[in-house]
Design a protein around this motif. Structure first.
Motif, short mmCIF file in Angstrom:
data_model
loop_
_atom_site.label_atom_id
_atom_site.label_comp_id
_atom_site.label_asym_id
_atom_site.label_seq_id
_atom_site.Cartn_x
_atom_site.Cartn_y
_atom_site.Cartn_z
N VAL A 121 0.84 -1.20 0.00
CA VAL A 121 0.00 0.00 0.00
C VAL A 121 0.87 1.25 0.00
N GLY A 122 0.59 2.18 -0.93
CA GLY A 122 1.32 3.44 -0.99
C GLY A 122 2.63 3.39 -1.75
N GLU A 123 3.07 2.19 -2.13
CA GLU A 123 4.32 2.09 -2.87
C GLU A 123 4.07 2.30 -4.37
N SER A 124 5.13 2.59 -5.07
CA SER A 124 5.03 2.79 -6.51
C SER A 124 6.31 2.31 -7.18
N TYR A 125 6.25 2.19 -8.49
CA TYR A 125 7.43 1.86 -9.29
C TYR A 125 7.37 2.67 -10.58
N THR A 126 8.52 2.86 -11.18
CA THR A 126 8.61 3.63 -12.42
C THR A 126 9.32 2.80 -13.48
N PHE A 127 8.75 2.75 -14.65
CA PHE A 127 9.39 2.15 -15.81
C PHE A 127 9.84 3.28 -16.74
N SER A 128 11.07 3.19 -17.20
CA SER A 128 11.57 4.14 -18.19
C SER A 128 12.58 3.42 -19.06
N GLY A 129 12.75 3.90 -20.28
CA GLY A 129 13.70 3.26 -21.18
C GLY A 129 13.51 3.74 -22.59
N SER A 130 14.08 2.99 -23.52
CA SER A 130 13.99 3.30 -24.94
C SER A 130 13.47 2.08 -25.67
N ALA A 131 12.74 2.31 -26.74
CA ALA A 131 12.22 1.24 -27.58
C ALA A 131 12.24 1.73 -29.03
N THR A 132 12.07 0.80 -29.95
CA THR A 132 12.04 1.13 -31.36
C THR A 132 10.61 1.06 -31.87
#
Length: 208
Positions: A66-77
């Motif tokens: 509860v209350g936690e989060s995650y972030t996805f970031s990167g590069s794609a084609t």
């Protein structure tokens, strides 16, 4: 979920950056071992996970308290997609692996988020198009046997997408007994390839 970012223009064959953040806003922790988040492009304002174009997929592994989060970031084609303007959707837990509380405040249908601008209107992305046109063909009016000849021509990119450096394009020169192309009497005279850039609205010249 929180706002997510992708470029306003996505050109097939070129890389792009993305980022989004997912938060657990429910009153309980998750117990699924993993799930998938996806970004889709859609020609209309309704997400169809079967028919629409999946732009990015990322897998999250582990528990999200509860209350936690995650972030996805990167590069794609960017893959192959017809030119046009597209709505952008972020779908959290695409396959429904996470059991979620369902009431008026916490509902699984809040897992789909359309990209909007600051005023709340849909913020579309553009998939541009390449549009090549042969121009200024110059060659001898008489060709004999094995006598070398010089031929030059130009290629204009009338589209709104740039052809990047390193992407190969094949050209063919045909000879025909009449002024109609494609009626069965055309013969390939020579085939050439190039990988130089042609920005939108510009012309490149070739000589062989």
């Amino acid at each position: 979920q929180h706002p997510f970012s992708v470029p306003d223009t996505l050109t097939p064959g070129q890389s792009f950056d993305y980022e989004w953040t997912t938060a657990n806003v429910a009153p309980g922790d998750t117990y699924a071992g993993y799930w998938y988040d996806d970004i889709y492009l859609s020609a209309d304002d309704q997400l169809n996970k079967t028919a629409d174009f999946r732009l990015v997929q990322r897998q999250y592994s582990g528990q999200l308290n509860v209350g936690e989060s995650y972030t996805f970031s990167g590069s794609a084609t960017m893959g192959s997609l017809a030119p046009g303007d597209y709505y952008v959707f972020l779908s959290i837990d695409h396959h429904g692996h996470v059991t979620e509380k369902f009431d008026e405040f916490f509902a699984p249908n809040n897992n789909i988020h359309m990209r909007v601008d600051d005023g709340g209107a849909p913020h579309k992305v553009r998939v541009p198009a390449l549009d090549f046109e042969p121009v200024s063909l110059t060659m001898p009016t008489l060709m004999e046997g094995d006598v070398p000849v010089s031929v030059s021509w130009g290629i204009r990119n009338n589209g709104d997408a740039d052809l990047p450096q390193g992407r190969w394009v094949t050209e063919r020169l045909y000879l025909s007994t009449n002024s109609v192309f494609g009626d069965g009497d055309d013969q390939v005279w020579r085939t050439d390839s190039f990988n130089s850039a042609i920005p939108a609205g510009t012309t490149t010249s070739h000589t062989v």
